[in-house]
Design a protein around this motif. Structure first.
Motif, PDB file in Angstrom:
ATOM      1  N   VAL A   1       0.806  -1.297  -0.035  1.00 17.30           N
ATOM      2  CA  VAL A   1       0.016  -0.113   0.060  1.00 17.30           C
ATOM      3  C   VAL A   1       0.906   1.286   0.158  1.00 17.30           C
ATOM      4  O   VAL A   1       1.948   1.144   0.570  1.00 17.30           O
ATOM      5  CB  VAL A   1      -0.885   0.039   1.276  1.00 17.30           C
ATOM      6  CG1 VAL A   1      -1.802   1.212   1.385  1.00 17.30           C
ATOM      7  CG2 VAL A   1      -1.804  -1.206   1.318  1.00 17.30           C
TER       8      VAL A   1
ATOM      9  N   LYS B   1      -3.944  -6.894  -1.071  1.00 19.42           N
ATOM     10  CA  LYS B   1      -3.814  -5.651  -0.072  1.00 19.42           C
ATOM     11  C   LYS B   1      -5.408  -4.927  -0.251  1.00 19.42           C
ATOM     12  O   LYS B   1      -6.086  -5.243  -1.516  1.00 19.42           O
ATOM     13  CB  LYS B   1      -2.942  -4.692  -0.595  1.00 19.42           C
ATOM     14  CG  LYS B   1      -3.223  -4.283  -2.171  1.00 19.42           C
ATOM     15  CD  LYS B   1      -2.063  -3.253  -2.469  1.00 19.42           C
ATOM     16  CE  LYS B   1      -2.264  -2.924  -3.992  1.00 19.42           C
ATOM     17  NZ  LYS B   1      -1.232  -2.206  -4.486  1.00 19.42           N
TER      18      LYS B   1
ATOM     19  N   TRP C   1      -6.361  -1.865  -0.240  1.00 17.90           N
ATOM     20  CA  TRP C   1      -6.294  -0.361  -1.083  1.00 17.90           C
ATOM     21  C   TRP C   1      -5.207  -0.307  -1.643  1.00 17.90           C
ATOM     22  O   TRP C   1      -4.099  -0.548  -1.308  1.00 17.90           O
ATOM     23  CB  TRP C   1      -6.787   0.920  -0.006  1.00 17.90           C
ATOM     24  CG  TRP C   1      -7.405   0.479   1.375  1.00 17.90           C
ATOM     25  CD1 TRP C   1      -8.427   0.251   1.316  1.00 17.90           C
ATOM     26  CD2 TRP C   1      -6.515   0.231   2.417  1.00 17.90           C
ATOM     27  NE1 TRP C   1      -8.678  -0.175   2.915  1.00 17.90           N
ATOM     28  CE2 TRP C   1      -7.593  -0.191   3.556  1.00 17.90           C
ATOM     29  CE3 TRP C   1      -5.201   0.286   2.788  1.00 17.90           C
ATOM     30  CZ2 TRP C   1      -7.139  -0.455   4.774  1.00 17.90           C
ATOM     31  CZ3 TRP C   1      -4.923   0.110   4.308  1.00 17.90           C
ATOM     32  CH2 TRP C   1      -5.849  -0.452   5.190  1.00 17.90           C
ATOM     33  N   GLU C   2      -5.062   0.757  -2.754  1.00 13.74           N
ATOM     34  CA  GLU C   2      -3.785   1.149  -3.239  1.00 13.74           C
ATOM     35  C   GLU C   2      -2.988   2.065  -2.433  1.00 13.74           C
ATOM     36  O   GLU C   2      -1.725   2.149  -2.565  1.00 13.74           O
ATOM     37  CB  GLU C   2      -4.076   1.553  -4.807  1.00 13.74           C
ATOM     38  CG  GLU C   2      -4.626   0.499  -5.736  1.00 13.74           C
ATOM     39  CD  GLU C   2      -5.279   1.221  -6.892  1.00 13.74           C
ATOM     40  OE1 GLU C   2      -5.247   2.354  -7.059  1.00 13.74           O
ATOM     41  OE2 GLU C   2      -5.648   0.254  -7.676  1.00 13.74           O
TER      42      GLU C   2
END
Length: 865
Positions: free
Chosen positions: A370, A507, A509-510
């Motif tokens: 992230v 994951k 979210w970016e």
RNA sequence: GGGCUCGUGGUCUAGCUGGUUAUGACGUCGCCUUGACAUGGCGGAGAUCCUGAGUUCGAAUCUCAGCGAGCCCA
């Protein structure tokens, strides 16, 4: 058509404007469009706990979210800005108990839940109102409420999937337990507070032991000493009889014992603290439960059974005294773990609980993938993950929470699970649809434990990315960004990563955008006891949402803690006033006479303005791309106030007031600037921007694309800066001369290194005839008089002072351009004291006398007398 | 006790991938009611950039130590 200028009031009334637009804006304006061909931008917004008050910390956090949501929309993204409510948990239960003056056991479970739900619904309603007032562009069609079956069935579904995957297990394990709330709590829910207690030294069958918890004597399972401690050399392995209770415990040696604390010998009980748990595990000690779930002593405490721990402590101490084994007592400062909600000191009990396995490596890997803003916040996650020792205890012995979807077979104890299609279930109400898979019995016992509320909120990202349970990976997963405070990195952020990894393998979210905490005006965390709390409603009332939002943007660099500061709010409000007047002036000028909207921009000042605008747009865009809201808004303000209002408008007023065609370029430049400012301000001050925009267009500014302005003209940039600088210097000159700023001035000539192509603006702005010349003037410096410093001459020359001054006065003035070192007075040569003679200089150009205003080494201004 | 962050005019704050005249706001002082705005304009004063040592031609900026503060946690 845009609005009529006759409607343009003189004063900006934020109260009226904000209330009006709030009515006009429609929720569907900001809907996330399924199947849109725009790139998605999904924000995994924090579901706040519905306390009923949207506090300033929330407001700050949501401002960041709204800034970026509005910006991304203008940049052409299909933005999802959902809103959730994390309803379950102790605070609401405690509140309900308070309001109805009951405990959870006084009414049946369904009734108690109903009370909690009712309170929560009311609280959500209040908070929604504050959020709308703040102009958060929330997509209310994507609101979720974790206590509703649509949501908590997803929590249950995720539980089942993780259970089937072997990531959830049931086990006896020491857990943090609040005896008042009668529930296990996670480490994240334990607070620590200082208190003074007594360290009791007593005779433990010949060995001196110091303890703060004598009531746990019944739970004593060993005595530990440090291996290097000479006082106890060779004693490890011996058995000791526990006083009063009489059972035998071994002496063990362990590096972790602090020989300097107390007597250097410590009794290990199950469990006094976390260290006891560690020793218990490492040395494989037996378990003696002396305290039960209600905080009372168990049967192994013998005659003390049934007492609460405080009375038991007193009783044991008193018995020790009468047996003569209590040696002495010392006061001790210690920190005790307390329940985050009710402040009751926690106990560590070994209980049958549900746990989620912590996949350290996978979680760390996902966390690393992230992108963290600011970067250093990742360290907190890294430290947290790498030092976790216990698995996550997810069961709670409470009521208002998502039920654990489990039954046990009454006959053989087998776990009975529902099918995913049957969710949601409440095992305390619903019966299993199938008989026991192992023995076929239909008799069952429901699991009454419920889930930790983080089990709900940690799948927010699954929910907002469109998880309906049919897929493994939701359609919009992973989300683009998670905005949240740094206080919940180790809870919400961590649990979300853990669950995303467990459920989807990747994951969540970016990017993650971490905001700081809001501190009071005194620099400390806001708290009622400190009396430094400011509530958003108060600020909204006095200065409006757009001012509060500006404070949030400018008060601190992104990620830093932010001190609340009324000054910033007031300054923000003044900026709106200033900007209102800029807009009003601009709109009236554009309206005063028709102009050619396609006129080329040729005048130096106009090109300079657009060049500056172009640079500003670039800076603001770059800042917003990296969520540096402070930088972005600062750049907009500087352009509007400093560049446009204080410099540009003052320079071109002459042209604007006139009739000639060269007015058109100025109108075009102003119109473009105003348009750009509105768009750039839109994410920050949505009400204000919309209001101004309504005089430019009949659409919403919030539906416009982000500004594109590329008018890069380096030459105009340089020359323009000189123009501005020259005008400023001449204004200063007027000021120094005691002249009004619009007072007429004689002929002004400005000498610059390269040619200036300013036609008339500078002269008009200064009310003078101004001529630009290239190169340096043919200047002649002349001494027009001399002054003497008597403070130097007097003491140095004494009686010769008068003759000295007369001599100097008589000298040819040109000889005084450089003060001579020696002069002759009446046949005597004397040294001229430094600083004694001050020549008064003036300048002439081509024989006529002028004032000189040096700007820098290469620019000189002359003003003829 | 640990982790992280921070310490810049009276107050808050920017700068901190090393070189600027150290940014802006509030406050303060002086001048100016000029046809958008006195909730304004122009100008001034005010800073040992926490302390000490180091690296460097050069440090607010990098390194180390110390002192102090805040947040999170044990």
């Amino acid at each position: 058509m845009s609005r009529d200028l006759n409607e343009l009031p003189k004063i900006y009334e934020y109260r009226e404007v904000e209330a009006r637009w709030q009515q006009i804006w429609r929720d569907e304006d900001v809907y996330f469009i399924e199947g849109s061909d725009k790139p998605p931008f999904v924000i995994d917004t924090p579901p706040p706990y519905p306390t009923g008050e949207f506090h300033i910390g929330n407001a700050f956090n949501w401002c960041y979210i709204d800034f970026l949501a509005r910006y991304k929309r203008m940049k052409g993204y299909n933005v999802m800005f959902p809103q959730g409510w994390d309803c379950h948990g102790l605070p609401t239960e405690v509140k309900v108990e308070e309001i109805h003056k009951i405990t959870k056991n006084d009414v049946d479970r369904q009734k108690f839940r109903e009370m909690c739900r009712e309170l929560t619904i009311g609280n959500i309603k209040k908070m929604r109102a504050s959020m709308r007032r703040m102009a958060f562009s929330i997509d209310w069609s994507h609101e979720y409420i974790t206590m509703m079956p649509e949501y908590f069935s997803k929590t249950q579904r995720s539980f089942l999937r993780m259970f089937h995957a072997g990531q959830i297990y049931q086990s006896d394990h020491p857990v943090n337990f609040c005896p008042r709330c009668e529930t296990a709590i996670a480490f994240a829910e334990v607070n620590y507070s200082d208190r003074t207690t007594k360290l009791n030294y007593f005779n433990f069958s010949g060995l001196e032991i110091a303890t703060t918890r004598p009531e746990l004597l019944a739970a004593c399972v060993a005595v530990a000493v440090h291996p290097e401690d000479k006082r106890y050399a060779g004693r490890a392995g011996e058995d000791l009889k526990v006083p009063i209770f009489g059972h035998d415990v071994p002496i063990i040696s362990d590096e972790a014992v602090d020989p300097s604390f107390g007597s250097g010998a410590v009794m290990i009980c199950t469990f006094g603290d976390k260290q006891d748990v560690l020793w218990w595990k490492v040395h494989k000690l037996p378990l003696r439960k002396a305290i039960d779930k209600t905080g009372r002593m168990t049967a192994i405490a013998g005659k003390y059974a049934g007492m609460d721990s405080a009375s038991c402590r007193e009783a044991i101490l008193s018995d020790m005294k009468s047996e003569g084994i209590l040696l002495r007592q010392e006061p001790l400062q210690q920190r005790v773990g307390t329940c985050w909600r009710c402040k009751t000191p926690i106990e560590i009990l070994s209980l049958h609980q549900w746990f989620v396995k912590i996949p350290h490596e996978a979680a760390l890997k996902a966390a690393r993938e992230v992108r963290w803003y600011p970067e250093h916040m990742f360290l907190r996650m890294e430290n947290w993950i790498s030092q976790m020792e216990w698995d996550w205890c997810i069961s709670r012995q409470r009521i208002f929470a998502s039920p654990i979807p489990i039954w046990f077979c009454k006959d053989c104890g087998q776990i009975i699970l529902p099918d995913e299609e049957d969710l949601p279930v409440d095992p305390t109400v619903d019966a299993p649809k199938k008989p026991c898979p192992k023995c076929g019995s239909t008799a069952y016992v429901p699991e009454t434990d419920v889930l930790d509320t983080w089990m709900d909120s940690s799948i927010s990202v699954m929910h907002v990315t469109g998880w309906d349970g049919t897929q493994k990976i939701p359609p919009h997963f992973p989300a683009q960004i998670r905005p949240q405070g740094h206080d919940i990195i180790r809870t919400w952020a961590f649990y979300t990563i853990l669950r995303a990894v467990s459920l989807t393998g990747s994951k969540p979210w970016e990017q993650i955008l971490v905001n700081g905490m809001v501190l009071g005006e005194d620099g400390f965390k806001m708290s009622k006891s400190r009396g430094n709390v400011t509530v958003p409603e108060e600020i909204l009332e006095e200065y409006g949402a757009d001012s509060l939002r500006q404070w949030a943007a400018l008060g601190a660099a992104t990620g830093s803690d932010i001190q609340f500061n009324w000054n910033d709010v007031v300054a923000a409000n003044r900026f709106l006033t200033k900007m209102w007047n800029i807009a009003r002036f601009s709109l009236m000028q554009l309206d005063r006479a028709p102009y050619d909207k396609n006129a080329p921009v040729t005048a130096l000042a106009d090109r300079w303005l657009l060049n500056r605008l172009s640079g500003t747009v670039r800076e603001v865009s770059e800042s917003l791309e990296t969520y540096q809201f402070d930088k972005g808004l600062k750049a907009i303000r500087e352009f509007a106030w400093d560049v446009l209002a204080d410099n540009y408008i003052e320079i071109v007023k002459g042209r604007l007031y006139g009739q000639s065609p060269d007015r058109d370029g100025a109108c075009v430049a102003i119109r473009r600037s105003l348009d750009a400012i509105c768009r750039m301000l839109a994410p920050f001050t949505p009400y204000f921007s919309e209001e101004i925009w309504s005089y430019l267009s009949d659409e919403s500014v919030h539906k416009q694309p982000w500004v594109s302005c590329t008018f890069d003209d380096a030459k105009a940039g340089e020359s323009g800066e000189i123009l501005v600088k020259v005008i400023a210097e001449i204004r200063r000159y007027k000021h120094d001369k005691g002249l009004a700023l619009n007072a007429p001035l004689g002929g002004v000539t400005v000498y610059t290194p390269s040619a200036m192509d300013d036609e008339c603006d500078a002269g008009a702005a200064l009310n003078c005839t101004l001529t630009w010349k290239t190169g340096m003037p043919e200047l002649k410096q002349v001494v027009s008089g001399v002054r003497f410093d008597m403070g130097i001459i007097g003491p140095k020359l004494r009686g010769k002072a008068k003759a000295f001054m007369e001599t100097i006065e008589k000298m040819p003035r040109e000889d005084l351009l450089t003060i001579p070192e020696m002069i002759e007075i009446g046949g005597e040569t004397i040294a001229v004291p430094g600083g004694a003679v001050i020549p008064q200089l003036s300048y002439t150009v081509a024989g006529s006398s002028v004032d000189l205003i040096p700007v820098n080494d290469s620019i000189i201004i002359t003003v003829s007398q």
